[in-house]
Structures are given as C-alpha cells and as structure tokens.
Write a protein that holds these residues in place. Structure first.
Motif, PDB file in Angstrom:
ATOM      1  N   THR A   6      62.765 -68.705  98.756  1.00 21.05           N
ATOM      2  CA  THR A   6      62.163 -67.689  99.606  1.00 21.05           C
ATOM      3  C   THR A   6      62.801 -66.330  99.350  1.00 21.05           C
ATOM      4  O   THR A   6      63.854 -66.208  98.718  1.00 21.05           O
ATOM      5  N   GLU A   8      64.150 -64.372 101.654  1.00 17.80           N
ATOM      6  CA  GLU A   8      65.405 -64.262 102.380  1.00 17.80           C
ATOM      7  C   GLU A   8      66.547 -64.968 101.662  1.00 17.80           C
ATOM      8  O   GLU A   8      67.674 -64.474 101.633  1.00 17.80           O
ATOM      9  N   LYS A   9      66.263 -66.119 101.051  1.00 14.02           N
ATOM     10  CA  LYS A   9      67.310 -66.824 100.301  1.00 14.02           C
ATOM     11  C   LYS A   9      67.695 -66.024  99.059  1.00 14.02           C
ATOM     12  O   LYS A   9      68.865 -65.971  98.683  1.00 14.02           O
ATOM     13  N   LEU A  11      67.738 -62.793  98.777  1.00 15.97           N
ATOM     14  CA  LEU A  11      68.625 -61.713  99.197  1.00 15.97           C
ATOM     15  C   LEU A  11      70.052 -62.222  99.381  1.00 15.97           C
ATOM     16  O   LEU A  11      71.017 -61.535  99.023  1.00 15.97           O
ATOM     17  N   ARG A  12      70.191 -63.417  99.931  1.00 14.65           N
ATOM     18  CA  ARG A  12      71.542 -63.991 100.107  1.00 14.65           C
ATOM     19  C   ARG A  12      72.184 -64.298  98.752  1.00 14.65           C
ATOM     20  O   ARG A  12      73.371 -64.063  98.546  1.00 14.65           O
ATOM     21  N   TYR A  15      73.356 -61.091  96.774  1.00 14.80           N
ATOM     22  CA  TYR A  15      74.228 -60.167  97.491  1.00 14.80           C
ATOM     23  C   TYR A  15      75.522 -59.900  96.726  1.00 14.80           C
ATOM     24  O   TYR A  15      76.049 -58.790  96.735  1.00 14.80           O
ATOM     25  N   TYR A  52      68.179 -54.929  95.976  1.00 19.65           N
ATOM     26  CA  TYR A  52      68.283 -56.223  96.644  1.00 19.65           C
ATOM     27  C   TYR A  52      69.726 -56.671  96.824  1.00 19.65           C
ATOM     28  O   TYR A  52      70.036 -57.422  97.754  1.00 19.65           O
ATOM     29  N   SER A  55      70.501 -54.992  99.974  1.00 21.02           N
ATOM     30  CA  SER A  55      69.449 -55.010 100.996  1.00 21.02           C
ATOM     31  C   SER A  55      69.177 -53.618 101.556  1.00 21.02           C
ATOM     32  O   SER A  55      68.979 -53.441 102.760  1.00 21.02           O
ATOM     33  N   PRO A  81      66.597 -54.931 106.675  1.00 15.89           N
ATOM     34  CA  PRO A  81      66.513 -55.395 108.067  1.00 15.89           C
ATOM     35  C   PRO A  81      65.604 -54.507 108.924  1.00 15.89           C
ATOM     36  O   PRO A  81      64.879 -55.006 109.786  1.00 15.89           O
ATOM     37  N   LYS A  84      61.988 -55.395 108.069  1.00 16.16           N
ATOM     38  CA  LYS A  84      61.620 -56.671 108.686  1.00 16.16           C
ATOM     39  C   LYS A  84      61.319 -56.520 110.173  1.00 16.16           C
ATOM     40  O   LYS A  84      60.476 -57.235 110.723  1.00 16.16           O
ATOM     41  N   LYS A  93      56.048 -64.069 107.093  1.00 18.88           N
ATOM     42  CA  LYS A  93      56.203 -65.501 106.811  1.00 18.88           C
ATOM     43  C   LYS A  93      55.476 -65.859 105.510  1.00 18.88           C
ATOM     44  O   LYS A  93      56.006 -66.623 104.683  1.00 18.88           O
ATOM     45  N   ASN A  96      57.506 -64.267 102.621  1.00 18.27           N
ATOM     46  CA  ASN A  96      58.774 -64.967 102.427  1.00 18.27           C
ATOM     47  C   ASN A  96      58.587 -66.326 101.779  1.00 18.27           C
ATOM     48  O   ASN A  96      59.349 -66.708 100.878  1.00 18.27           O
TER      49      ASN A  96
END
Length: 259
Positions: A6, A8-9, A11-12, A15, A52, A55, A81, A84, A93, A96
C-alpha cells in the motif's frame, strides 16, 4: 517490491532511504508537466513535488488557493499528513489499496531507467475550505531509486475537474508519454461505493442479449431504444467490470453468474 504494497506502507519503508536524485531529472520532469498544463482546461494547474522519504512537499504552487482556498504553505508545512486530512477517506482507501499498488506493480515490470517516461493519472476528491468536496485529476511521474526501483519522489500537476466529473468513480491510467507522443498502456476503474459498480436492470438485459449474440442494432430494436444508448450502456458495463472488450465482459458475466 511487493505488488500489494500500500501507499502508507511504502512511506514507512522509504523513510530511512537517503538516496539522492539528480536535480536535472526533477527540472526536466517539471518542465514536461508545465508544458502539458498549458493545454489543460479549467483553472490553472497545481504543480507539486513530493519527497516520499520525508513525507513532505518540496514544491506546491499558488493554484491551491483556486482549488481548495488553502495557502500552499499549508501543504509545504503539513506534508502528506496534511493532504490525507483533506483527502476524501473513501477515495484515499482506493488510492492506498488499489491505485498505488498497481503503479508499483507496473514500475516493477519496467527497467528502472525508463521509470521517468511514464505518467500515472487518477482522480479523487479533496476537501475545500468551505467543506465541499472538489473532484480533481492528478497526472504525475515518479523518480525512483536506482537500487530498489522504489518511488522516492513524485511530481506532476493537479487540475480541478468539477466542470466534467459528476459521478463517484475513480479513473486510473498509465501511459508512456513525451511532448510529441502518448501511448496508453493501462486503464482501470474503481468504485469507492459498491452500489455504483452494480449493473443496472437495463444493463443486465442488454448483457443477456449480447451473450445471445445479438448486435447493438438488434438489441436497440428489441428494447425500443436508440442504438447509441446501447453503445453507452456497453461502455459503462466495461468500466464497471474492468473488462477490455465484449468477449471478456461476457466471459466474466458467465463466470460470476450474472447471466
């Protein structure tokens, strides 16, 4: 890179990456989108550049005032953020879990050196400061890691499409593009609300006649409607089912017991 990863994953995961991108690459892509924006209708496009790995936005132009009545500094200071927080949650959704993973899947299938050649387009709704939802269209490209192929930066443009977008479906396409040529490679349609993806009673009737081998002209005569109306229903059924042609549509309908 996992196909089902996804946004969001992603972005993690990126990082902690600190891979540098050549500034020349950024400027070349921004120039391309600026020239594309000159032929787009409606309000002036918003141009953006997202990092990215942090973020955050590195570039956000003043057209955000026209589209959302928000100062671009709100995006520059608040980063992803902040985006979002005003992104329609049902549309986010889909982005993502569907749109971004499809983009990753496509990039994974291409040599990393060609990633800048592709434009990824999709629409979504964003909240205006007066609380109304504004439908917008985003066209963007990625600058990716030479080592992993993961997107590190996204840059492109956004336009307000209120003048033409009236339904809630999400269109997503991938194309190979230059200033001289454009080649559509993939198209997808998504529906944040399940009921919007259901075939209408009339569409179901037309589909049943199509499965019997009847032509559009014959179906139009049978239902006492215009042949163009049959054609429009057929296009809508292809979109709702994400099928590419009538044969694929009928095969899908048979597999799922629609007819």
């Amino acid at each position: 890179m996992k196909i089902n990863q996804t946004f969001e994953k992603h972005l993690r995961d990126v990082y902690y990456l600190r891979e540098e991108i050549e500034k020349q690459d950024v400027h070349q892509l921004l120039d391309k989108f600026a020239q594309l924006g000159n032929v787009m209708p409606s309000t002036a496009p918003i141009y953006f550049l997202i990092d990215y790995t942090k973020s955050k936005y590195l570039v956000m132009t003043n057209s955000t005032m026209e589209v959302t009545n928000r100062d671009p500094r709100e995006f520059l200071e608040g980063g992803i953020p902040m985006l979002k927080s005003i992104y329609h949650q049902d549309d986010f959704k889909i982005y993502n879990e569907k749109v971004f993973p499809e983009n990753l899947r496509f990039l994974e299938s291409q040599p990393q050196s060609t990633h800048q050649d592709f434009i990824f387009t999709y629409n979504f709704r964003i909240q205006h400061k007066n609380k109304s939802m504004v439908p917008i269209l985003q066209r963007s490209s990625y600058l990716t890691s030479e080592e992993t192929g993961k997107p590190l930066y996204s840059l492109g443009m956004v336009i307000d499409i209120s003048f033409l977008k009236k339904d809630r479906s999400i269109y997503h396409s991938i194309e190979r593009s230059s200033l001289a040529t454009k080649e559509l490679l993939e198209e997808h349609y998504y529906y944040p609300y399940f009921e919007d993806s259901l075939l209408s009673a009339q569409e179901s009737r037309i589909l049943a006649y199509m499965a019997e081998g009847m032509s559009s002209k014959q179906i139009a005569w049978k239902l006492k409607i215009a042949e163009n109306t049959v054609a429009n229903h057929r296009k809508n059924m292809l979109k709702k089912t994400n099928t590419k042609n009538v044969a694929e549509l009928i095969a899908m309908a048979c597999r799922n017991g629609f007819i």
